[in-house]
Design an enzyme around this catalytic site. Sequence first.
Site, mmCIF file in Angstrom:
data_model
loop_
_atom_site.group_PDB
_atom_site.id
_atom_site.type_symbol
_atom_site.label_atom_id
_atom_site.label_comp_id
_atom_site.label_asym_id
_atom_site.label_seq_id
_atom_site.Cartn_x
_atom_site.Cartn_y
_atom_site.Cartn_z
ATOM 1 N N LYS A 142 12.957 -16.259 -38.586
ATOM 2 C CA LYS A 142 11.786 -16.290 -37.718
ATOM 3 C C LYS A 142 11.226 -14.901 -37.441
ATOM 4 O O LYS A 142 10.024 -14.759 -37.158
ATOM 5 C CB LYS A 142 12.139 -16.989 -36.400
ATOM 6 C CG LYS A 142 12.304 -18.499 -36.541
ATOM 7 C CD LYS A 142 12.541 -19.150 -35.190
ATOM 8 C CE LYS A 142 12.538 -20.666 -35.280
ATOM 9 N NZ LYS A 142 12.733 -21.306 -33.954
ATOM 10 N N SER A 160 24.819 -18.993 -49.299
ATOM 11 C CA SER A 160 25.631 -20.149 -48.926
ATOM 12 C C SER A 160 26.996 -19.979 -49.570
ATOM 13 O O SER A 160 27.637 -18.941 -49.445
ATOM 14 C CB SER A 160 24.935 -21.442 -49.360
ATOM 15 O OG SER A 160 25.701 -22.576 -49.057
ATOM 16 N N TYR A 174 33.471 -24.586 -41.617
ATOM 17 C CA TYR A 174 32.746 -23.648 -42.486
ATOM 18 C C TYR A 174 31.810 -24.421 -43.410
ATOM 19 O O TYR A 174 30.633 -24.061 -43.550
ATOM 20 C CB TYR A 174 33.744 -22.823 -43.297
ATOM 21 C CG TYR A 174 33.103 -21.925 -44.318
ATOM 22 C CD1 TYR A 174 32.443 -20.758 -43.936
ATOM 23 C CD2 TYR A 174 33.145 -22.232 -45.678
ATOM 24 C CE1 TYR A 174 31.846 -19.925 -44.879
ATOM 25 C CE2 TYR A 174 32.562 -21.412 -46.628
ATOM 26 C CZ TYR A 174 31.913 -20.252 -46.225
ATOM 27 O OH TYR A 174 31.317 -19.436 -47.162
ATOM 28 N N LYS A 178 27.596 -24.356 -43.913
ATOM 29 C CA LYS A 178 26.932 -24.106 -45.196
ATOM 30 C C LYS A 178 26.120 -25.313 -45.651
ATOM 31 O O LYS A 178 25.045 -25.158 -46.247
ATOM 32 C CB LYS A 178 27.965 -23.708 -46.253
ATOM 33 C CG LYS A 178 28.626 -22.351 -45.981
ATOM 34 C CD LYS A 178 27.602 -21.233 -45.828
ATOM 35 C CE LYS A 178 28.242 -19.888 -45.618
ATOM 36 N NZ LYS A 178 27.243 -18.791 -45.455
#
Length: 305
Positions: A142, A160, A174, A178
């Site tokens: 942003k 990722s 985790y 992702k």
Amino acid sequence: MTNKTPAPFDISAPFDVTARSAGTPEETPVWLITGSSSGLGRALAEHALERGDRVAVTARDAASVADLAAAYGDRALALRLDVTDPASVAAAVEASEKEFGRIDVLVNNAGYGYLAAVEEGEDAAVRALYDTNVHGVVTVLKAVLPGMRARRRGRIVNVSSFGGLAAFAATGYYHATKFALEGLSESLAAEVGPLGIAVTIVEPGGLRTRWAGSSMRQSATRLEDYEQTAGQRRAATLAVSGRQPGDPVRAAAAIAAVVDAAAPPLRLLLGSDALAGARARLERLQGEIDANETLTRSTDLEPRP
């Protein structure tokens, strides 16, 4: 610092390497990379700087990237950027745009892993993981997107993992971050593509970084019932640290090649382990879809042949 705003770099086309060799700063790409103190982020910063690009190298502690600024002079800018601190994100983006005039390439690399069976996850630790791996990416996006939209050009690389495609015991939280990043990135790509901004999701396999070593966090809770699943995988994950097959330097070169492309892919797997794992995941998914096709179709109001 300069107050001059360089001419826009045409990032809708492949990067012009002759501009780098000609030494024209207003034409060379400008990168902002989060998590540049070590691992893939540092390798990528060094690669971009070595080839003549300009880079805002950022980390939670700016001192950890000060050596890059010292080594590369006015082409490198060392900045504090903690993705969980919106004020530091805004300040870093503002400083980058003031120094270099714009940001052409954003790499959201900051992130870390967490080991725990789902039931073992500690609420505060899980929220902190999301704050870095998901919400932190959104905060940076942003802050950078308004400039890219105004120029109608840009490259965004969201780091990722192969763990964004497939999940295993002990790393569920985790994987969840992702998987969230992958969905977010796909939607973002559809939204900003018509504005001249390309999004690539990078999915590394095991890179020889600190991810499974000093950067890894884990739950202090250990439940006996999960020792043969999550417990064993905790141990295996930590044991692989320093022995991963992937080279961060070569991974950085691959990412830069995608950034340079006229039409970057939405996804880029890195490493033969990630490639083999992704193909196996696709095969399992295809098998599950085919095996349940009749049941799947049965839920339509008017069953179709």
